[in-house]
Enzyme design. Structure first.
Site, PDB file in Angstrom:
ATOM      1  N   LYS A  24       0.831  -1.207   0.000  1.00 25.16           N
ATOM      2  CA  LYS A  24       0.000   0.000   0.000  1.00 25.16           C
ATOM      3  C   LYS A  24       0.864   1.255   0.000  1.00 25.16           C
ATOM      4  O   LYS A  24       0.574   2.225  -0.703  1.00 25.16           O
ATOM      5  CB  LYS A  24      -0.960  -0.020   1.204  1.00 25.16           C
ATOM      6  CG  LYS A  24      -2.097  -1.031   1.024  1.00 25.16           C
ATOM      7  CD  LYS A  24      -2.884  -1.319   2.299  1.00 25.16           C
ATOM      8  CE  LYS A  24      -3.862  -2.473   2.047  1.00 25.16           C
ATOM      9  NZ  LYS A  24      -4.564  -2.930   3.243  1.00 25.16           N
TER      10      LYS A  24
ATOM     11  N   GLN B  22      -5.277  -2.063   9.552  1.00 32.27           N
ATOM     12  CA  GLN B  22      -4.955  -3.317   8.872  1.00 32.27           C
ATOM     13  C   GLN B  22      -5.489  -4.494   9.686  1.00 32.27           C
ATOM     14  O   GLN B  22      -5.089  -4.695  10.828  1.00 32.27           O
ATOM     15  CB  GLN B  22      -3.438  -3.437   8.672  1.00 32.27           C
ATOM     16  CG  GLN B  22      -3.005  -4.643   7.849  1.00 32.27           C
ATOM     17  CD  GLN B  22      -3.455  -4.550   6.393  1.00 32.27           C
ATOM     18  OE1 GLN B  22      -3.369  -3.504   5.760  1.00 32.27           O
ATOM     19  NE2 GLN B  22      -3.972  -5.653   5.866  1.00 32.27           N
TER      20      GLN B  22
ATOM     21  N   ASP C 157     -11.965   1.819   3.958  1.00 30.07           N
ATOM     22  CA  ASP C 157     -12.095   0.367   3.822  1.00 30.07           C
ATOM     23  C   ASP C 157     -13.566  -0.057   3.728  1.00 30.07           C
ATOM     24  O   ASP C 157     -13.866  -1.199   3.382  1.00 30.07           O
ATOM     25  CB  ASP C 157     -11.445  -0.341   5.024  1.00 30.07           C
ATOM     26  CG  ASP C 157     -10.187  -1.087   4.624  1.00 30.07           C
ATOM     27  OD1 ASP C 157      -9.965  -1.256   3.406  1.00 30.07           O
ATOM     28  OD2 ASP C 157      -9.428  -1.501   5.520  1.00 30.07           O
TER      29      ASP C 157
END
Lengths: 385, 385
Positions: A126, A170, A193
């Protein structure tokens, strides 16, 4: 109590049962064994809702070493890497235009807890992609032993920071931490997300629009669209029902709008288009999964069980999207492990019309979609069109 | 533009197409015609996401006049009326205990906009049931021409009123009003209909709990549980994907918890039990709906198209839950109309093992679940256990 025991005995998923049966008449489940690869115990990103250990699944069914298919293969490879690069390049152009026009760039803050090697790799990818696209990136790392409050405080800091338009925790978090509590602290407007229940509810409900669509399922659908796969009216089967892939993938296939990437597409006047697939969700307790998958025009597998889906599970000409990423120790790889998918690639490539490889399929798209969502968030906040 | 036209031509639902075909080789869709009943044009509660007019569907296939089955019928009737009465009686006991213990009773505020006869009937049934259970009830009525702000102001008033633990806007609203805007004003803690996207997201996501589960699908699952129908591992098909029935029903069948009515059940130690059905959602663009429904162990139909589901659409022994309520003019009825369901009852009763009648099936359960949700809300607010 008797009922509880009964329930517990029933609750063994079929894929677990397969591995427990030493001899079985279910020929479809005769996974090849004898691999030397040791499966790394930590579950993959998409298998959060499944048991942690898979003792005897095969890991040596397939090896999609290149995107070039052997002569006996019929399926065309959906090259996620290339498509992701195109999208990242498109995002980079938009970021550049934003910078020139209003002097701002999108920013994303990533929070990483613990030492999981796969999580570290994902985060590294990322960071690299953000640098490539000109997106500001911040990484906050916490040790495995940190408290929930520390993580929440970090999120609240980024909630208030106007230079970050997206925040990403994450996953998976160490089991000790309450994922729900941590994720709910995040400002909805920065939930790039798309895991906030408000975003998920708006994704599920007709006539509503989520602020963000979860990156991995969004990437899956975009791969289908860009490969010219028609979704509307087709039978789609999703294996797995995790909050981060299976569930939103099933919702997206029912009502996904292709307009979410409209600025990259020539079909930007099709903003009303919806892809009404007829979706079946297969989960751990489905009694005859292979019968159901054999009906699928489109199959999305997202459980993180290596080579679960055999060639015989597929309808000829099906489109197969393999979201599974299972880390297997491999000293020949730079990171010390390599990823294998849910689908037995070699077999599937002889039956499917299109399929995604692992790695190089859905994985790069997840990263591209994160960048896209971050850009969209910044555009929304700055009212930049 | 060309694409848009193409899309629009594809977007005719299959059940609409059926009625447009004068002769067809699809024998499964040869609806009986020639009924004298005029179909009332206003769509039923569950057909909000479908076209408003159904010009030639049959309305005279079935007439479940009593709960007693004729000799050639094999299916057992799920008596929603009786089960609902048991639940309402249980709620009444709890309300009485609450009143005696803390001097409070649950209260629900209902907002009704416009003059729809079916909505008026539903509201009347709710008032009657609340009176029966000792729940405080308030009805606020607005004319068809009222403004969004007037409705929102009323909701905000009840948001602040501590004597109301639930607020319900009777749907559908007149099309002129923005349903999303109106519903989003409601305090999540009082959303006893469970239609807030936050509740829907929490219903969809694993490991999360919605504050309220929408009443109709909750009633459907409770009917199954109380009839001893096993859901886990079974194939369930939901026809229709409306926000208020089809969508939440499909989510519930995947992860529904039986514990939500645990205080009425003997199985209250089974709080961890989840019903993992393998769910397929059939919508208006599914190309071969009857093939899919014939695979279903459990069929839930919620589209509001009279007699859509014929006997030949069913697997022998299937459990059929008919959520459809379509008003048909009938002067012999007190209200001037009667309700007919999605399922051709007469045919289905020869094939299904269990089925719900219309009326007297799901309808009364919707009311019972509203009372249950209101009680639960009051218990939560007062911390009354």
């Amino acid at each position: 109590m008797a009922l509880k025991n009964k329930v517990q005995s029933i609750l063994i998923p079929w894929w677990r049962k397969n591995t427990l049966l030493s001899s079985t008449s279910r020929t479809l489940n005769t996974f090849a064994t004898g691999s030397d690869n040791r499966i790394i115990k930590s579950p993959s990103l998409v298998s959060l809702d499944l048991p942690d250990e898979w003792t005897s699944s095969s890991t040596n069914c397939n090896a999609p070493s290149t995107n070039k298919l052997a002569s006996e293969e019929t399926g065309r490879v959906i090259d996620g890497k290339q498509i992701a690069e195109e999208i990242i390049s498109g995002v980079a152009c938009e970021v550049e235009r934003m910078k020139k026009t209003i002097g701002e760039v999108p920013g994303v803050a990533v929070i990483l807890v613990g030492e999981r090697r796969d999580s570290q790799t994902y985060v590294r990818n990322k960071i690299k992609a953000c640098e490539e696209a000109g997106i500001k990136f911040s990484l906050t790392e916490f040790s495995e032993k940190c408290s929930e409050d520390e993580v929440c405080d970090a999120i609240m800091g980024f909630n208030m920071d106007p230079s970050f338009h997206g925040i990403l925790v994450q996953l998976p978090l160490p089991q000790r931490l309450n994922e729900e509590k941590v994720l709910d602290v995040m400002r909805l407007e920065k939930d790039v997300d798309g895991f906030h229940p408000m975003n998920m509810g708006n994704l599920a409900m007709r006539g509503r629009e989520p602020l963000f669509i979860p990156c991995t399922p969004k990437g899956c659908v975009e791969l289908l669209i860009r490969s010219g796969v028609e979704i509307m009216g087709k039978k789609a089967v999703v294996i797995g029902r995790s909050n981060i892939v299976g569930l939103p993938a099933s919702l997206l296939l029912q009502v996904s709008d292709s307009f979410f990437l409209s600025f990259f597409h020539a079909i930007s006047d099709a903003t009303e288009l919806r892809h009404h697939a007829t979706v079946t969700v297969v989960d751990a307790l489905t009694s005859n999964p292979e019968e159901i998958t054999r009906e699928a025009d489109i199959l999305v597998s997202a459980v993180g069980v290596p080579n679960l889906v055999r060639g015989s599970w597929l309808k000829p000409g099906a489109v197969v999207v393999d979201v599974g990423t299972y880390p297997v120790e491999d000293d020949s790889c730079e990171q010390g492990y390599r990823l294998i998918g849910d689908v037995c690639y070699e077999e599937a490539s002889r039956v499917a019309s299109w399929l995604t490889p692992v790695p190089g399929g859905v994985g790069p798209m997840t990263v591209a979609m994160l960048l896209y969502n971050t850009l969209e968030s910044a555009r929304r906040i700055y009212k930049f069109v």
